[in-house]
Design a protein around this motif. Structure first.
Motif, PDB file in Angstrom:
ATOM      1  N   TYR A 102       0.860  -1.177   0.000  1.00 28.41           N
ATOM      2  CA  TYR A 102       0.000   0.000   0.000  1.00 28.41           C
ATOM      3  C   TYR A 102       0.900   1.231   0.000  1.00 28.41           C
ATOM      4  O   TYR A 102       2.130   1.129   0.003  1.00 28.41           O
ATOM      5  N   GLY A 103       0.303   2.406  -0.006  1.00 32.19           N
ATOM      6  CA  GLY A 103       1.084   3.632   0.007  1.00 32.19           C
ATOM      7  C   GLY A 103       1.879   3.816  -1.274  1.00 32.19           C
ATOM      8  O   GLY A 103       1.443   3.411  -2.352  1.00 32.19           O
ATOM      9  N   GLU A 104       3.053   4.427  -1.153  1.00 35.26           N
ATOM     10  CA  GLU A 104       3.863   4.712  -2.329  1.00 35.26           C
ATOM     11  C   GLU A 104       4.278   3.451  -3.068  1.00 35.26           C
ATOM     12  O   GLU A 104       4.416   3.454  -4.298  1.00 35.26           O
ATOM     13  N   ASP A 105       4.489   2.353  -2.349  1.00 30.89           N
ATOM     14  CA  ASP A 105       4.836   1.080  -3.006  1.00 30.89           C
ATOM     15  C   ASP A 105       3.727   0.668  -3.971  1.00 30.89           C
ATOM     16  O   ASP A 105       3.995   0.216  -5.090  1.00 30.89           O
ATOM     17  N   ALA A 106       2.489   0.821  -3.540  1.00 34.77           N
ATOM     18  CA  ALA A 106       1.364   0.443  -4.395  1.00 34.77           C
ATOM     19  C   ALA A 106       1.195   1.424  -5.549  1.00 34.77           C
ATOM     20  O   ALA A 106       0.913   1.023  -6.678  1.00 34.77           O
ATOM     21  N   MET A 119      -4.337  -2.930 -10.437  1.00 33.16           N
ATOM     22  CA  MET A 119      -4.717  -2.361  -9.156  1.00 33.16           C
ATOM     23  C   MET A 119      -5.424  -3.357  -8.247  1.00 33.16           C
ATOM     24  O   MET A 119      -6.317  -4.081  -8.672  1.00 33.16           O
ATOM     25  N   ARG A 120      -4.995  -3.376  -6.982  1.00 30.67           N
ATOM     26  CA  ARG A 120      -5.612  -4.210  -5.957  1.00 30.67           C
ATOM     27  C   ARG A 120      -5.605  -3.432  -4.651  1.00 30.67           C
ATOM     28  O   ARG A 120      -4.902  -2.435  -4.521  1.00 30.67           O
ATOM     29  N   LYS A 175      -3.523   7.666  -3.762  1.00 32.50           N
ATOM     30  CA  LYS A 175      -2.266   8.381  -3.570  1.00 32.50           C
ATOM     31  C   LYS A 175      -2.032   8.603  -2.085  1.00 32.50           C
ATOM     32  O   LYS A 175      -2.952   8.474  -1.274  1.00 32.50           O
ATOM     33  N   GLY A 176      -0.785   8.928  -1.754  1.00 29.49           N
ATOM     34  CA  GLY A 176      -0.462   9.213  -0.363  1.00 29.49           C
ATOM     35  C   GLY A 176      -0.032   7.994   0.422  1.00 29.49           C
ATOM     36  O   GLY A 176       0.112   6.893  -0.100  1.00 29.49           O
ATOM     37  N   ALA A 177       0.159   8.204   1.715  1.00 28.31           N
ATOM     38  CA  ALA A 177       0.732   7.179   2.597  1.00 28.31           C
ATOM     39  C   ALA A 177      -0.143   5.953   2.761  1.00 28.31           C
ATOM     40  O   ALA A 177       0.355   4.874   3.115  1.00 28.31           O
ATOM     41  N   TYR A 231       1.197   0.043  -9.355  1.00 30.23           N
ATOM     42  CA  TYR A 231      -0.037   0.007 -10.129  1.00 30.23           C
ATOM     43  C   TYR A 231      -0.041   1.082 -11.220  1.00 30.23           C
ATOM     44  O   TYR A 231      -0.860   2.010 -11.213  1.00 30.23           O
ATOM     45  N   THR A 232       0.893   0.958 -12.143  1.00 33.71           N
ATOM     46  CA  THR A 232       0.965   1.918 -13.241  1.00 33.71           C
ATOM     47  C   THR A 232      -0.130   1.674 -14.264  1.00 33.71           C
ATOM     48  O   THR A 232      -0.493   2.574 -15.016  1.00 33.71           O
TER      49      THR A 232
END
Length: 253
Positions: free
Chosen positions: A101-105, A115-116, A209-211, A109-110
């Protein structure tokens, strides 16, 4: 034409998050008459916390246990047929069982098709305990990670898609447990609960977006019975797959 399911529906499911959020009139109510009478005297935000009293495990850790595989297959078969039931069940599970989740996701998910959602507990919490305005978390060793009193602040929208209630603690040591954004789900209405917690209100309001991007915690009572588990799976499948299958049929016609 033959009914098929594509990955695009997994995206739609992820966008609707756990998609068990709408309270259905056909959903059995597990509340006692006494609890219902008490709730009538409370504000909606207070009623929610009252209805959540108890200890919660991660929803998808529980309902995705392999011993419930046949329930998933049976429920999916009712909407997509026997041949597609297994792939539909896996797609449904996958849409809410990401582990980033967060920036890793955001970076991963480009493409929308990838997307999950991560619907697990984060920041080391194994179980949550809701006791009215008191919320606490326990780690996997049984140690209490945090415990604070929370007050209702305001109604709050998550990504413009889901409306809930925002609660805040005034304790200075709360860290990533300063705010709780609670969706209006309880075991008595949808067999589970959905919520977010963190320290940044702006990020808590965003889903992509975001944390906290692509993350929404989902819990089920630790003492739930087999009936509640089956009901929860059934609701999850129905609210996602019935609409997805209908849209697929219309587009293929």
């Amino acid at each position: 034409m033959k009914k098929t399911l594509t990955l695009s529906f997994a995206v739609a499911m992820a966008l609707s998050l756990c998609a068990c959020g709408s309270e259905k009139s056909s959903t059995p109510n597990y509340e006692s008459n006494e609890s219902a009478a008490v709730s009538e005297k409370l504000t909606p935000a207070e009623q929610l916390l009252e209805g959540l009293k108890g200890t919660y495990d991660e929803l998808f850790t529980v309902i995705c246990d392999e011993k419930y595989d046949q329930i998933w297959l049976d429920k999916c078969e009712a909407f997509v047929g026997k041949d597609m039931a297994e792939s539909a069940a896996e797609m449904l599970k996958s849409s809410c069982t990401a582990t980033i989740y967060g920036e890793d996701a955001v970076n991963a998910y480009t493409n929308a098709e990838d997307m999950r959602f991560d619907c697990y507990f984060i920041n080391g919490v194994k179980q949550f305990v809701f006791n009215g305005s008191n919320i606490s978390g326990i780690d996997d060793s049984g140690k209490k990670l945090f415990e604070h009193e929370y007050r209702f602040v305001k109604d709050f929208s998550f990504g413009g898609m889901m409306d809930g209630y925002l609660y805040e603690t005034t304790d200075n040591d709360a860290g990533e447990f300063k705010y709780f954004l609670m969706m209006p789900d309880t075991p008595a209405t949808t067999y589970h609960t959905e919520f977010r917690y963190g320290s940044d209100l702006n990020d808590l309001a965003e889903y992509s977006k975001g944390a906290y991007a692509y993350w929404l915690a989902a819990g089920i009572p630790a003492n739930c019975g087999e009936k509640m588990i089956e009901d929860c799976i059934s609701l999850f499948v129905e609210e996602n797959l019935s609409e997805a299958a209908e849209e697929e049929e219309q587009s293929a016609a």
